[in-house]
Scaffold this active site. Structure first.
Site, PDB file in Angstrom:
ATOM      1  CB  SER A 167      -0.965  -0.041   1.190  1.00  0.00           C
ATOM      2  OG  SER A 167      -1.943   0.966   1.085  1.00  0.00           O
ATOM      3  CG  HIS A 202      -4.946  -1.349  -1.868  1.00  0.00           C
ATOM      4  ND1 HIS A 202      -4.640  -2.331  -0.954  1.00  0.00           N
ATOM      5  CD2 HIS A 202      -4.472  -0.173  -1.337  1.00  0.00           C
ATOM      6  CE1 HIS A 202      -4.019  -1.782   0.086  1.00  0.00           C
ATOM      7  NE2 HIS A 202      -3.890  -0.487  -0.137  1.00  0.00           N
TER       8      HIS A 202
END
Length: 273
Positions: A167, A202
């Site tokens: 992330s 993601h």
């Protein structure tokens, strides 16, 4: 959890499950780039290494990072700046390290001079691997620059300390990428630029990620780059992509390019770790 107690307990734990010992080169059709710039090393010549995941940098990825250090019991540092030094994130990091033969430790960024008695370089450069947390990438970058942590991370990379994360911890190493760090909508964030091009984490987990990334690359607002599903990741030596890996069946990585004014997406099939 007290770090000293954790380390004492961790020394009796079994080593991680076996991981591949040989780097597998990607097919010649896979996009790659070459490194430029001087290298400062810890030995004759250090190889600069970055291991990222689109989301979920847990035991299998930390285990692979540990293997990449080449150390029998590597010191793995957790740097949770993007999560504002979240205590839950720190606990999760220690839990992920518990099955591994590593020495985990944490460096918070929200510190006071009265309690932080070592400088950033003394701490970060003592690690064999550095895991950067997820969270707010924009705030992470601002804090690192204000504190000079960005400079120390560059030194760590040049010395062969393995860098990585998921992330915000994957996005931070690239020139730029898509972030949810601002109000209302996903936007572009400029990062450290160790790895050229852009990145989207993601890719399979958040519905807005894929269409925005393709739109920004297709219209030329963002450089071509790599997208990763949660639990899938990429390993770079220097700035050359060496391995595509996954800790979950079905999780993939992609290279998104701009061809004739449109985004094109190439699937990079991973090996399981």
């Amino acid at each position: 959890m007290n770090r000293r107690d954790f380390v004492a307990t961790g020394s009796t734990l079994a080593a991680a499950a076996a991981l591949p010992h040989t780097l597998h080169a990607l097919p010649s059709t896979a996009p790659m780039s070459d490194s430029t710039g001087a290298i400062t090393d810890r030995s004759a010549r250090a190889t600069r290494k970055i291991l990222i995941a689109g989301g979920g940098f847990r035991t299998k990825f930390i285990g692979l990072m540990a293997q990449l250090t080449g150390r029998a019991r590597p010191r793995i540092l957790y740097l949770p700046t993007a999560s504002a030094d979240s205590e839950q994130g720190i606990i999760s990091f220690y839990q992920s390290c518990a099955p591994l033969n590593v020495e985990p430790f944490v460096q918070r960024s929200f510190i006071a001079s009265t309690s932080q008695l070592q400088d950033w370089d003394e701490v970060l450069l003592s690690a064999d691997g550095i895991v950067v947390s997820g969270g707010n990438t924009l705030n992470q970058q601002a804090i690192w620059k204000a504190q000079g942590i960005d400079v120390i991370l560059r030194q760590a990379w040049d010395r062969g300390i393995v860098l990585g994360g998921a992330s915000a911890g994957s996005l931070c190493w690239f020139d730029e990428g898509t972030t949810d760090s601002r109000p209302k909508a996903l936007s572009i964030v400029t990062c450290l630029g160790f790895l050229p091009g852009s990145h989207s984490p993601h890719y399979d987990a958040e519905p807005g990620r894929r269409p925005l990334y393709q739109k920004l690359i297709g219209n030329g607002e963002m450089k071509p780059g790599y997208a990763c599903d949660n639990d899938a990741g990429l390993y770079f030596e220097e700035t050359t992509l060496k391995r595509v890996v996954s800790a979950r069946a079905g999780a993939k990585c992609y290279y998104v390019d701009r061809v004739n004014g449109r985004a094109t997406e190439k699937v990079l099939e991973p090996e399981q770790i």
